[in-house]
Write a protein that holds these residues in place. Structure first.
Motif, PDB file in Angstrom:
ATOM      1  N   SER A 142       0.573  -1.167   0.174  1.00  0.00           N
ATOM      2  CA  SER A 142      -0.396  -0.133   0.223  1.00  0.00           C
ATOM      3  C   SER A 142       0.597   1.030  -0.054  1.00  0.00           C
ATOM      4  O   SER A 142       0.616   2.578  -0.944  1.00  0.00           O
ATOM      5  CB  SER A 142      -0.604   0.086   1.416  1.00  0.00           C
ATOM      6  OG  SER A 142      -1.900  -1.076   0.937  1.00  0.00           O
ATOM      7  N   LEU A 143       1.988   1.525   0.381  1.00  0.00           N
ATOM      8  CA  LEU A 143       2.932   2.473   1.055  1.00  0.00           C
ATOM      9  C   LEU A 143       3.255   2.547  -0.242  1.00  0.00           C
ATOM     10  O   LEU A 143       3.599   3.721  -0.705  1.00  0.00           O
ATOM     11  CB  LEU A 143       3.563   2.339   2.010  1.00  0.00           C
ATOM     12  CG  LEU A 143       3.149   2.567   3.516  1.00  0.00           C
ATOM     13  CD1 LEU A 143       4.400   2.170   4.554  1.00  0.00           C
ATOM     14  CD2 LEU A 143       2.555   3.638   3.837  1.00  0.00           C
ATOM     15  N   ALA A 144       4.158   1.183  -0.864  1.00  0.00           N
ATOM     16  CA  ALA A 144       4.771   1.656  -2.075  1.00  0.00           C
ATOM     17  C   ALA A 144       3.676   1.850  -3.210  1.00  0.00           C
ATOM     18  O   ALA A 144       3.789   2.596  -4.504  1.00  0.00           O
ATOM     19  CB  ALA A 144       5.500   0.165  -2.553  1.00  0.00           C
ATOM     20  N   ILE A 145       2.492   1.546  -3.265  1.00  0.00           N
ATOM     21  CA  ILE A 145       1.394   2.406  -4.551  1.00  0.00           C
ATOM     22  C   ILE A 145       2.126   3.703  -4.793  1.00  0.00           C
ATOM     23  O   ILE A 145       1.763   4.448  -5.384  1.00  0.00           O
ATOM     24  CB  ILE A 145       0.378   1.828  -4.077  1.00  0.00           C
ATOM     25  CG1 ILE A 145       0.187   0.338  -4.546  1.00  0.00           C
ATOM     26  CG2 ILE A 145      -0.980   2.773  -4.848  1.00  0.00           C
ATOM     27  CD1 ILE A 145      -1.217  -0.200  -3.877  1.00  0.00           C
ATOM     28  N   GLY A 146       1.931   4.527  -3.031  1.00  0.00           N
ATOM     29  CA  GLY A 146       1.550   5.960  -2.663  1.00  0.00           C
ATOM     30  C   GLY A 146       2.764   6.344  -2.784  1.00  0.00           C
ATOM     31  O   GLY A 146       3.529   7.455  -3.117  1.00  0.00           O
TER      32      GLY A 146
END
Length: 409
Positions: A142-146
């Motif tokens: 999830s953090l990587a997507i952002g």
């Protein structure tokens, strides 16, 4: 009465009308702020064009099949990343950041488009089958997507937009139901990063706090070591990033701590903004009569400092009206998000709320001197084509979901 009920059941006037009023106030303030400024000649006319295009885009988005929103999530995200890379290569530098693609006399800011792309893909990922928001793997994805778009935006460098991204990602994860531990994993790197700006001692102290909290949660050694490594990297990355910032961006951070340390330089805008807001009194000095606004004491007031023009010329009453309209919008967005049964659509609305709310909070906060000046426009009010078009597009998505909300009950 029955016809009115049917219309209101398909079209949410409770959010559309406050936006329309904010837009009218914004146009009036932009006209006032650009009236006696040769450098801003034509900006009001451009904003009128952006307004017309924005409402056309809004109604087109409103009328689309709702399942289109999920269908376009992956391509929208990938296209936004492509433009973020392109702008780093051939972009136009404005205010020290290479964040604009020139289109004749107009400009396009890819980071605006990337906001909705990131929201859609993040909501898509978080609502897939077998997803566990409290698992370390899914939190990292999830953090990587952002953080992929955040990383590209930091290379421009554009600190303000990066903060917007981090904020709405956090809000979406919170709405999804992330646990206290998961929330700590997400927030702690930011805490350590900010502490590192104040020197080695605060940086080390923040790492000690992270270790204490990790001990409290009593997780395995691999998990604790991974989280601590991420925090350690965040501190060193922030220090290197600060050194890589242009001098005027570093000065903005310093002036936030003490605006009076450089009243004619980095602290000038902050001081003049507070003077403008304070001089408006209860009812303001009158439309087109503000000294700070008409004499151009605040550079480019029609963009990030448009709230100053409203506060000076319309006073406390005008300033409170704007705040009240935003409050109505925020409450309505949360109401629609909570009543929408489809989780993906609910998370999309929450992400849009996060963008609007963070923009509002930072813009008003920097104008009244409680937050640093980082160049963030006020939604629906400030001058700016890319920003206004995105805001209307996102509003179209919200009302599209409202229109078909009963289909997902």
């Amino acid at each position: 009465m029955r016809i009115d009920y049917k219309i209101s059941d398909k079209f949410d006037f409770k959010i559309f009308i406050p936006v329309l009023i904010l837009n009218i106030i914004g146009l009036a303030a932009i006209y006032s702020a650009t009236l006696n400024n040769p450098q801003a000649a034509g900006n009001f006319e451009k904003q009128l064009l952006f307004t017309a295009l924005g409402y056309i885009g809004f109604f087109i988005t409103y009328a689309l099949p709702t399942n289109t929103i999920k269908f376009i999530s992956i391509p929208t995200y990938l296209i936004s990343l492509f433009f973020l890379i392109v702008v780093l290569v051939i972009g136009k530098k404005v205010s020290g950041a290479k964040s604009w693609l020139g289109l004749g006399s107009f400009g396009f800011q890819p980071s605006e488009f990337a906001k909705i792309g990131t929201i859609l893909l993040l909501a898509n990922f978080l609502t897939r089958l077998n997803n566990n928001i409290d698992s370390f793997k899914d939190i990292l994805i999830s953090l990587a997507i952002g953080f992929v778009p955040i990383g590209l935006i930091l290379l421009e460098p554009d600190m303000g937009t990066s903060i917007i991204f981090f904020s709405f990602i956090l809000i979406v994860l919170f709405w999804k139901g992330i646990s206290l531990l998961g929330l700590f994993v997400v927030l702690s790197p930011g805490f350590v990063a900010v502490a590192s700006l104040f020197g080695s001692v605060p940086f080390i102290f923040s790492l000690v706090i992270v270790l204490v909290v990790l001990f409290f949660f009593k997780r395995d050694l691999f998990f604790n070591g991974s989280v601590f490594a991420i925090n350690l990297a965040a501190g060193f990355f922030t220090d290197n990033l600060y050194n890589a910032l242009s001098p005027h961006q570093q000065a903005r951070i310093k002036s936030f701590i003490d605006p009076m340390s450089d009243p004619l330089g980095s602290g000038y805008n902050s001081i003049q903004a507070m003077v403008a807001i304070g001089s408006g009194g209860i009812f303001g000095k009158g439309y087109l009569q503000g000294n700070q606004t008409q004499l151009q004491y605040i550079p480019e007031q029609w963009t990030d400092f448009i709230y100053c023009a409203i506060g000076e010329e319309f006073g406390f009453v005008g300033a409170i009206l704007v705040l009240s309209l935003f409050l109505i919008i925020f409450l309505r967005l949360l109401n629609i998000a909570s009543s929408t049964k489809d989780e993906f659509l609910s998370l999309v609305i929450t992400g849009i709320f996060g963008v609007y709310f963070t923009h509002f909070l930072i813009n008003v906060g920097m104008v009244i001197g409680i937050l640093p000046i980082i160049g963030v426009p006020l939604p629906f009010v400030s001058y700016g084509g890319s920003s206004f078009l995105l805001n209307m597009f996102m509003l179209g998505i919200v009302l599209n979901i409202y229109r078909t909300r009963k289909n997902y009950a």
